[in-house]
Structure formats: structure tokens, C-alpha cells
Design a protein around this motif. Structure first.
Motif, PDB file in Angstrom:
ATOM      1  N   SER A  51       0.850  -1.192   0.000  1.00  0.00           N
ATOM      2  CA  SER A  51       0.000   0.000   0.000  1.00  0.00           C
ATOM      3  C   SER A  51       0.882   1.238   0.000  1.00  0.00           C
ATOM      4  CB  SER A  51      -0.922  -0.024   1.226  1.00  0.00           C
ATOM      5  OG  SER A  51      -0.159  -0.060   2.423  1.00  0.00           O
ATOM      6  N   MET A  52       0.340   2.359   0.452  1.00  0.00           N
ATOM      7  CA  MET A  52       1.058   3.611   0.521  1.00  0.00           C
ATOM      8  C   MET A  52       0.996   4.131   1.961  1.00  0.00           C
ATOM      9  SD  MET A  52      -1.640   6.350  -1.104  1.00  0.00           S
ATOM     10  CE  MET A  52      -0.959   7.723  -0.202  1.00  0.00           C
ATOM     11  N   VAL A  53       1.928   5.017   2.299  1.00  0.00           N
ATOM     12  CA  VAL A  53       1.956   5.600   3.638  1.00  0.00           C
ATOM     13  C   VAL A  53       2.469   7.025   3.537  1.00  0.00           C
ATOM     14  CG1 VAL A  53       4.296   4.752   4.121  1.00  0.00           C
ATOM     15  CG2 VAL A  53       2.777   5.322   6.001  1.00  0.00           C
ATOM     16  N   ASP A  54       1.851   7.919   4.323  1.00  0.00           N
ATOM     17  CA  ASP A  54       2.277   9.305   4.433  1.00  0.00           C
ATOM     18  C   ASP A  54       2.909   9.475   5.811  1.00  0.00           C
ATOM     19  OD1 ASP A  54       2.729  11.965   4.303  1.00  0.00           O
ATOM     20  OD2 ASP A  54       0.636  12.595   4.176  1.00  0.00           O
ATOM     21  N   ILE A  55       4.173   9.865   5.855  1.00  0.00           N
ATOM     22  CA  ILE A  55       4.880   9.933   7.132  1.00  0.00           C
ATOM     23  C   ILE A  55       4.671  11.259   7.845  1.00  0.00           C
ATOM     24  CG2 ILE A  55       6.642   8.394   6.213  1.00  0.00           C
ATOM     25  CD1 ILE A  55       8.545  10.856   6.251  1.00  0.00           C
ATOM     26  N   MET A  56       4.033  12.242   7.227  1.00  0.00           N
ATOM     27  CA  MET A  56       3.845  13.533   7.877  1.00  0.00           C
ATOM     28  C   MET A  56       3.047  13.413   9.176  1.00  0.00           C
ATOM     29  SD  MET A  56       5.516  16.021   6.659  1.00  0.00           S
ATOM     30  CE  MET A  56       4.690  17.399   7.435  1.00  0.00           C
ATOM     31  N   PRO A  57       1.963  12.615   9.245  1.00  0.00           N
ATOM     32  CA  PRO A  57       1.255  12.484  10.533  1.00  0.00           C
ATOM     33  C   PRO A  57       2.115  11.855  11.622  1.00  0.00           C
ATOM     34  CG  PRO A  57      -0.148  11.770   8.720  1.00  0.00           C
ATOM     35  CD  PRO A  57       1.216  11.952   8.163  1.00  0.00           C
ATOM     36  N   LEU A  58       3.175  11.130  11.260  1.00  0.00           N
ATOM     37  CA  LEU A  58       4.026  10.503  12.262  1.00  0.00           C
ATOM     38  C   LEU A  58       5.060  11.464  12.821  1.00  0.00           C
ATOM     39  CD1 LEU A  58       4.738   7.158  10.368  1.00  0.00           C
ATOM     40  CD2 LEU A  58       2.935   7.608  12.048  1.00  0.00           C
ATOM     41  N   LEU A  59       5.255  12.611  12.170  1.00  0.00           N
ATOM     42  CA  LEU A  59       6.275  13.563  12.588  1.00  0.00           C
ATOM     43  C   LEU A  59       5.647  14.692  13.390  1.00  0.00           C
ATOM     44  CD1 LEU A  59       8.296  13.807   9.250  1.00  0.00           C
ATOM     45  CD2 LEU A  59       8.734  12.322  11.194  1.00  0.00           C
ATOM     46  N   PRO A  60       6.437  15.394  14.190  1.00  0.00           N
ATOM     47  CA  PRO A  60       5.910  16.563  14.905  1.00  0.00           C
ATOM     48  C   PRO A  60       5.380  17.614  13.933  1.00  0.00           C
ATOM     49  CG  PRO A  60       8.012  15.885  15.838  1.00  0.00           C
ATOM     50  CD  PRO A  60       7.814  15.075  14.600  1.00  0.00           C
ATOM     51  N   SER A  61       4.473  18.447  14.428  1.00  0.00           N
ATOM     52  CA  SER A  61       3.803  19.423  13.565  1.00  0.00           C
ATOM     53  C   SER A  61       4.756  20.480  13.026  1.00  0.00           C
ATOM     54  CB  SER A  61       2.667  20.105  14.331  1.00  0.00           C
ATOM     55  OG  SER A  61       3.181  20.748  15.496  1.00  0.00           O
ATOM     56  N   LEU A  62       5.897  20.674  13.678  1.00  0.00           N
ATOM     57  CA  LEU A  62       6.842  21.695  13.224  1.00  0.00           C
ATOM     58  C   LEU A  62       7.618  21.254  11.990  1.00  0.00           C
ATOM     59  CD1 LEU A  62       8.340  22.880  16.640  1.00  0.00           C
ATOM     60  CD2 LEU A  62       6.629  24.046  15.249  1.00  0.00           C
ATOM     61  N   PHE A  63       7.622  19.970  11.676  1.00  0.00           N
ATOM     62  CA  PHE A  63       8.431  19.466  10.565  1.00  0.00           C
ATOM     63  C   PHE A  63       7.814  19.881   9.228  1.00  0.00           C
ATOM     64  CE2 PHE A  63      10.479  17.446  13.873  1.00  0.00           C
ATOM     65  CZ  PHE A  63      11.525  16.638  13.461  1.00  0.00           C
ATOM     66  N   GLU A  64       8.680  20.236   8.286  1.00  0.00           N
ATOM     67  CA  GLU A  64       8.285  20.600   6.925  1.00  0.00           C
ATOM     68  C   GLU A  64       8.441  19.384   6.009  1.00  0.00           C
ATOM     69  OE1 GLU A  64       7.002  23.411   5.999  1.00  0.00           O
ATOM     70  OE2 GLU A  64       7.194  24.407   7.937  1.00  0.00           O
ATOM     71  N   VAL A 112       5.243   7.393   0.614  1.00  0.00           N
ATOM     72  CA  VAL A 112       5.928   6.224   0.057  1.00  0.00           C
ATOM     73  C   VAL A 112       4.885   5.335  -0.597  1.00  0.00           C
ATOM     74  CG1 VAL A 112       7.342   4.217   0.559  1.00  0.00           C
ATOM     75  CG2 VAL A 112       7.746   6.346   1.786  1.00  0.00           C
ATOM     76  N   LEU A 113       5.053   5.053  -1.880  1.00  0.00           N
ATOM     77  CA  LEU A 113       4.154   4.185  -2.631  1.00  0.00           C
ATOM     78  C   LEU A 113       4.947   2.985  -3.113  1.00  0.00           C
ATOM     79  CD1 LEU A 113       2.623   6.982  -2.711  1.00  0.00           C
ATOM     80  CD2 LEU A 113       1.620   6.188  -4.857  1.00  0.00           C
ATOM     81  N   THR A 114       4.414   1.810  -2.846  1.00  0.00           N
ATOM     82  CA  THR A 114       5.079   0.598  -3.310  1.00  0.00           C
ATOM     83  C   THR A 114       4.736   0.355  -4.774  1.00  0.00           C
ATOM     84  OG1 THR A 114       3.208  -0.738  -2.577  1.00  0.00           O
ATOM     85  CG2 THR A 114       5.009  -0.404  -1.012  1.00  0.00           C
TER      86      THR A 114
END
Length: 792
Positions: free
Chosen positions: A323-336, A368-370
Motif C-alpha cells: 500500500s502507501m503511507v504518508d509519514i507527515m502524521p508521524l512527525l511533529p507538527s513543526l516538521f516541513e 511512500v508508494l510501493t
């Protein structure tokens, strides 16, 4: 000077003294004295120095004595220029005597045109000592400005008297600075108190201004204080210009406690937060503070292994599920997104994730998309690609792209080899121009060769066309032939992707756009491959039906050719030449033009020329096809094209025979057969009667009736438009009964009235009713008319 001479001088001096002491009546005048002294000077018996006024003489010894007297009077320091004014002696003489005094007396020195003795040196040493006791430190620069003496001289004086008259110490870092122990102790106490009272970082420039200490002395004092651990803190930065900072130990401790607590709770460090704490060099601080932690240093953050492990686990799960995954929700809100992209890059370097069997793609820097997920997204495109491939092949766009690519490749080859051969060709032409075309020797005869051009069929690939970069298939398609042909646009790919259930969130528009850009090359490549397959199958099927098409077109053209001949006979029934010419032009404009267009269309299809097949061929398109045709076809086609603008049916028929003959269309044109003319006439009359029966248009009914009556009367076919109906009725009038003619004439007049009457005219409805009522009678005349009935 010899003893005799010296005795003579003594005698003269004694005589001179007796003469002066004696009171005689005879005296020497001033002039005599001058002459005597001049004589003594000439004889080098006397050495004197002239004064500046020229009235007095002084001996060198006396001059030296007077200089020493003046030096004593002036306190041990006098300027040579002042001696010139005081002694009225030239400066050169005084400078020479002063130099002699310096050589003879070690206690005297000549410094920058000033004569100084030991008493003056001792006095200024005492003054410097008093100054040092008052101020705590002195510098050679200040003493130079105060005493107006060179720094080297004062440096020598101070160093020589240091510890004797001058009680102080010389600075080891700066030899021109001297200070006392009490001054250093006082400043040390001041600095130690200021640093002990500091609770937060303070700049050295502020400390220097508050304590009134020189920067050089400050760094030497604080260095010793830190060595003895008398101040709790450290100095950071360059020790120059007061730009360094003093950081108290209590502040460093609170700073480190905050950093440790924040990192333990969040797993990362923000550089802006470190800046607010006063930490300027972020990365150096992180390296020193966390020597055992494997931190990832980003432009704005230092990320710990906790966050990286979370991202790595999410990526591994996406790979496992395809599948696919977005890592932004896993990082702190301050990260760009840029920070997330660097974290992903670091995570994908992990050997546990990176394996040959797993191919992953990063989109929007954070997703990340497989490969399995992307393959699932491309499944809906299979049917679309197949449909697009059939469309481009059927519309001719695929074949056009082939031709354009082939032409471009030929141009590239020409451009590649032309510069290399240009000079050789120019040299060859020059040799031919000077030496002639004949062979060598005087018997060489000039021979002329006819220039020949290779014949190419545009859009077709020849068997000998090979390229180093492209391979030619049996259909003429090259691997790079369709690089300009777009099977699917990015907008179309976006539309299909937006319908996928996993990509229907509102904030995935950018992801869809990047996936579309990623899939665009591969989908178009697949589309071109599908188009090649469809094209090959189409060519195979068209090759089977080509013979049948050729035979059908040959039969059609033969039938039309016979019709034109029969129509020509009908036209010749009219005695009026003007009417004949008009009918000939109409026949050329309609049926003959149709024959011409069929011929040109066949040539275009045979040579794979591209044109809009949905529209009728215009003269411009015919000329374009003509220009692109092979050389052997151009002349017959050009004559056929021009024959449409003449007024001769016979000339047109001759041009048709040439165009259908061998080398052009390769069709067999049947010879005229009178036995087949009667069935042709009957078939044409039957077609007119069927059209008449189904027609309800008054003008068309009258037109068809006139043509049917003309054929019944003359046993020839006529091809004429509605504007010739009145001429046909005039021709038929002698052969019709008065009643039939009057009926047709009245109906003709009503049709003209209907055509000239406006839509708002009240009489229009009456005319329409009259035409409807009279239409059955007109049709009856056409269907029941026979030639013998008119003669009766």
C-alpha cells in the motif's frame, strides 16, 4: 704641523699679546685683522668657525663648550635648531659638533635632531614611574605622545630603568605595556566579582565596558582565573574585538537540563529553540552533548532514533501490505515536507528495507508508494490504452507520427554528415571546373550525365532504411517513430486516478499530479506498443481487403465513366451551345469531380498520405496529394486535375483513362458496350422514379419529372441541376401535348413564386396548397408518360 712652525705660531701669539697689552700709538685695523686671520686659515695654522652674521669667529672647542653649556641650561634636552638661533652658527656645524659630543660622551644622545643627556633621561624615568603609580599602567604609545620622543628610544629607556627607577612589570603579550602589581590585582578582583555575579550569558564587550578593563588584560586575567577555577564558567567565541561570550556554569547547567528534558520527551531538538537558549553553533552543540546518540541532523532539526524507528516501521508495514503511507502524521507538527523527505531518504538506506524485490517510490517528499500499489493504480488504464490505440490508428495519427519521425531521422543524418563532406564537395566542384569532366590527358572528352533523383514514398519505410539507434519492423515502424505521439495526456491520467477509492481525499491533489507525471512515460510507451499491435493487425487485415477494395473502386469508376459518356449524349440533344456549355460545366463540377476525388483518394491511400477523410477533397488538398505523389503519377494526375477547369468532357475522359492506366492506379477501364447502355438507361430511370415517388418537395418533384420526361423523349440520360428545368421544359414543349406542357408550366411558375415569396407573405400558404394539390398530377405525368403519347 712641525715644531718650527709651532714655535713660530707661539712667537706670533706672544707678539700679538704684547701688542694688545702695550699701549702704543700704532693699532691694527679691522681689515688688517681679517687679513691676518685669512692668512692663518690659508696656511692652516688656525681652525675657526664662522658665525651666521660673518662678524665673529669661534673655534670648534669653544663651540662644543657653548653647546654643552646650553644643554645644561635647558635641562639636559635641546633641539639643534634652537642652538642655531642661540649660537648664531650654521646648522651643519652644530650637527657635526653634536655628533662629536655623542661619540665622545656616553651620557649624551642625539635623538631626532635633539641632544639629550643622562640627567634628562633620569628625570623622565622618574616621571614615568610616578605616572605608572598613579594610573597603574602606561604604554609606550602614550609616552611617545607625551614626551614627543620616538617609541624605540622610550622603550629602551623604560626597559633599562625597569626595576631601578621605574617600579613595575612589562606585559608578556605586549612589550610596550607596563603595569604595576596593584593595578593587576585591582582589575582581577573587579573581573572576578563581575563574573561571579553573572547568571546568564554576557558578552565580553559588556564586561569590558562595565569593569573598565582593557581587552588584552581581561583575557590574560580570566585565563588565570579559569586555571585556578576561581570563576564558574567558560568563554566562547573568538577572543578578539570583544565578540566572545562568557557563559556561567549555572546557566550551562540549566541549559543542558532543558535540552535533555525536551529531547527525552519529544525525540528531536529544534535549532530555533537552541538559538533562543543562546546556543549559536547548533550542530556542534548536538555532537558534543549527545556523543553516543545516532542523531540525524536536518537543516532545522536534530532527529533522534525514536522518530526514525516510527517512520521505518510504517514504511515496512506499507511494503508488507503493498500500500502507501504518508509519514507527515508521524512527525511533529513543526516538521516541513523537506525535513520529511530527508528522513525518508535516511530510512530507505536501511538494509532491512532496501531489497531488490521491493521497489518503492517517494512522492510529495513525504509519501511512500510501493510498486504493487502503483501497478494497482495502472490497471484501469489497460482498456483506455487499447481504445486510444485503436483511435490513433484509425484516425491516421499513428501513421503520421511514423512519417514525421522518419523524416526527422533522415534530416539528422544529413546534418551529421553534411558538415564533413561540405569541404570535399566544394573541392571536387573546383577541380571539375578547372579540369573538365573528361578523363585525364589532352584527349579527354567531356561527357554529360543526366542528374537522377531517388524516388521516395513519404510515410513508407523502405527495406534499406536502417539506423544505428532504431530498428525497423515489417510494418515500417521504428522504435523512435512515435515519440511525438501522445496517447494519454497528464490531465486524462489525473482524471482516471481521481476516481480511485484510495486517492479520493481532498488533500491528495498534489499526489495525484505527481503520480500522473510518473506514470505518463510508461503509459504512453504502453500505448505506443498497443498502437503498434493494432496497426500491424490493421495492416494485415487491410492487405486482405485491399484487393477487394481495388476491384470495387474499379467497378465504381467504370460505372461512373459510362454514366459520364451517357450524360454527354444527353447534353448534345440541346441545340443551344450556351446551354450545352453550362450543362458540361455542371457535369464537370459534380460527377467528374467525384471521379477525380476518388482517383486522388486512392492515390493518397496507396501512398499513406494523411488528410481529413470526412470532408470532400478540395482543389488545395488535391494539389497537396499531387505534390507528394511519386514522380510517375504526377503528370497524369495534374492533367486530370486541370481538366475539371476546361469545357470538354472528351478531354476529361481521356485524362481519366490515363490516370486509371498502368503506373498510376493500375485499373482496367472497360471499353464502351452499346448492349449495356439500355440496362443502364432503365436503371437510371428506375432510380429517378423511386426518388420521385418518395419526394414531397415541389421543386424536386418538378426537377425529377423534367429529367424523366427528357430521358423518355430522347432515350438519353441528362445530368442537370434545378436551374435547368425551364430549359428542359422548353426543349420538351414540341414533344408534349398542350395540356401536359401547360400543367408543367403552371407548376413551374408556382415553384418559382414559392422560391421568391418571403416567409411572412400571406400568399405563401396559398402557393404551398396549390403545389400540394398539383403534385399528384405532375408525378402521374412522369410515371405514365410514353413517347408515342406525345406524338399523338
Amino acid at each position: 704641523m712641525t715644531a718650527v712652525e709651532w714655535d713660530e705660531v707661539k712667537r706670533l701669539a706672544a707678539d700679538f699679546q704684547r701688542a694688545q697689552l702695550s699701549s702704543t700709538v700704532q693699532r691694527l685695523s679691522e681689515r688688517n685683522c681679517v687679513e691676518i686671520i685669512t692668512k692663518l686659515l690659508d696656511l692652516k695654522l688656525l681652525d675657526v668657525v664662522f658665525t651666521t652674521d660673518g662678524k665673529e669667529y669661534v673655534t670648534p672647542q669653544q663651540l662644543t663648550r657653548e653647546i654643552r653649556d646650553e644643554l645644561y641650561v635647558h635641562g639636559g634636552r635641546i633641539n639643534l635648531v634652537e642652538l642655531v638661533k642661540l649660537l648664531s652658527v650654521d646648522l651643519n656645524q652644530i650637527a657635526a659638533r653634536a655628533a662629536e659630543i655623542e661619540r665622545a660622551d656616553q651620557n649624551c644622545s642625539l635623538v631626532l635632531g635633539q641632544l639629550i643627556d643622562k640627567t634628562y633621561v633620569n628625570r623622565i624615568a622618574e616621571e614615568i614611574n610616578e605616572r605608572l603609580l598613579q594610573q597603574g599602567q602606561v604604554t609606550i604609545g602614550d609616552l611617545t605622545r607625551h614626551y614627543d620622543l620616538p617609541s624605540d628610544f622610550l622603550q629602551m629607556v623604560v626597559e633599562k630603568q625597569l626595576g631601578k627607577i621605574i617600579h613595575g612589570k612589562q606585559d608578556k603579550t605586549d612589550p610596550q605595556v607596563f603595569f604595576t602589581e596593584s593595578y593587576v590585582a585591582r582589575n582581577r578582583a573587579c573581573i572576578r566579582g563581575a563574573l561571579a555575579a553573572a547568571l546568564r550569558p554576557i558578552s565580553v564587550a559588556t564586561l569590558l565596558s562595565q569593569c573598565g578593563v582593557e581587552e588584552r588584560l581581561f583575557y590574560s586575567i580570566i585565563g588565570k582565573l579559569m586555571e585556578t577555577k576561581q570563576v564558574p564558567g567558560v568563554i566562547t567565541g573568538k577572543q578578539q574585538g570583544g565578540s566572545s561570550m562568557y557563559i556561567p556554569a549555572i546557566y550551562s547547567k540549566s541549559q543542558n537540563d532543558w535540552v535533555n528534558s525536551f529531547y527525552k520527551q519529544n525525540g528531536y531538538l529544534e535549532y530555533d529553540a537552541l538559538m533562543r537558549l543562546g546556543i549559536v553553533d547548533h550542530q556542534l552543540f548536538v555532537h558534543k552533548h549527545f556523543p553516543n546518540e545516532k542523531l540525524l541532523l536536518l537543516p532545522s532539526f536534530a532527529v533522534g532514533p525514536q522518530i526514525i524507528d516510527q517512520v521505518e516501521a510504517a514504511v515496512e508495514e506499507a511494503i508488507a501490505t503493498g500500500s502507501m503511507v504518508d509519514i507527515m502524521p508521524l512527525l511533529p507538527s513543526l516538521f516541513e515536507p523537506q525535513d520529511a523527505g530527508e528522513i525518508l531518504t535516511e530510512v530507505l538506506k536501511n538494509t532491512k528495507i532496501k531489497s531488490p524485490s521491493q521497489n518503492m517510490h517517494i512522492f510529495c517528499s513525504t509519501m511512500v508508494l510501493t510498486e504493487q500499489f502503483i501497478q494497482k493504480l495502472t490497471k484501469p488504464f489497460d482498456a483506455i490504452i487499447q481504445k486510444k490505440a485503436e483511435e490513433v490508428v484509425s484516425s491516421g495519427a499513428y501513421l503520421l507520427a511514423q512519417a514525421e519521425s522518419k523524416l526527422q531521422n533522415n534530416r539528422n543524418l544529413i546534418e551529421q554528415y553534411e558538415p564533413n563532406t561540405k569541404g570535399d564537395r566544394r573541392e571536387e566542384r573546383r577541380k571539375k571546373a578547372t579540369g573538365g569532366k573528361g578523363g585525364g590527358g589532352t584527349q579527354g572528352r567531356e561527357t554529360r550525365t543526366k542528374s537522377t533523383k531517388k524516388k521516395y514514398l513519404r510515410g513508407k519505410a523502405t527495406a534499406g532504411d536502417d539506423s544505428d539507434e532504431e530498428t525497423t519492423s515489417a510494418t515500417g515502424k521504428t522504435s523512435g517513430s512515435s515519440h511525438k505521439l501522445e496517447m494519454l495526456s497528464i490531465a486524462e491520467i489525473k482524471e482516471v486516478l481521481a476516481e480511485d477509492e484510495t486517492l479520493q481525499e481532498e488533500d491528495l491533489g498534489e499526489l495525484i499530479a505527481e503520480i500522473a507525471n510518473h506514470l505518463y512515460p510508461s503509459l504512453n510507451k504502453s500505448g505506443l506498443a498497443a498502437a503498434e499491435t493494432v496497426f500491424e493487425s490493421t495492416m494485415a487485415s487491410s492487405a486482405q481487403s485491399r484487393r477487394k477494395t481495388h476491384s470495387d473502386l474499379q467497378d465504381k469508376l467504370n460505372a461512373m465513366f459510362v454514366n459520364v459518356r451517357l450524360f454527354e449524349k444527353g447534353i448534345k440533344q440541346f441545340a443551344d451551345k450556351d446551354i450545352q456549355q453550362q450543362l458540361v460545366k455542371y457535369l464537370l463540377k459534380t460527377l467528374c469531380t467525384e471521379i477525380t476525388n476518388d482517383v486522388f483518394s486512392y492515390i493518397a491511400q496507396e501512398n499513406m498520405f494523411q488528410y481529413d477523410q470526412t470532408k470532400e477533397l478540395s482543389p488545395e488538398i488535391r494539389l497537396k496529394i499531387l505534390n507528394d505523389s511519386p514522380n510517375e503519377c504526377k503528370e497524369p494526375l495534374l492533367k486530370l486535375h486541370k481538366s475539371l477547369n476546361t469545357s470538354s468532357i472528351e478531354e476529361f475522359l481521356n485524362c481519366v483513362e490515363a490516370a486509371l492506366g498502368p503506373g498510376v492506379c493500375d485499373m482496367i477501364l472497360r471499353k464502351p458496350d452499346k448492349k449495356k447502355e439500355r440496362p443502364q438507361l432503365l436503371g437510371h430511370r428506375q432510380a429517378l422514379l423511386e426518388q420521385l415517388t418518395s419526394s414531397e418537395d415541389p421543386a424536386l418533384v418538378l426537377h425529377l419529372t423534367a429529367l424523366i420526361l427528357f430521358q423518355a423523349m430522347t432515350q438519353t440520360m441528362l445530368h442537370a441541376s434545378g436551374r435547368f428545368v425551364s430549359n428542359i421544359l422548353t426543349y420538351l414543349q414540341p414533344h408534349l401535348t398542350a395540356e401536359v406542357f401547360n400543367t408543367l408550366q403552371r407548376y413551374h411558375d408556382l415553384v418559382l413564386k414559392l422560391l421568391t415569396t418571403g416567409s411572412d407573405d400571406d400568399s405563401r400558404s396559398q402557393i404551398v396548397n396549390a403545389l400540394k394539390e398539383g403534385m399528384p398530377a405532375i408525378k402521374e405525368i412522369a410515371t405514365s408518360f410514353k413517347k408515342h403519347s406525345s406524338t399523338e
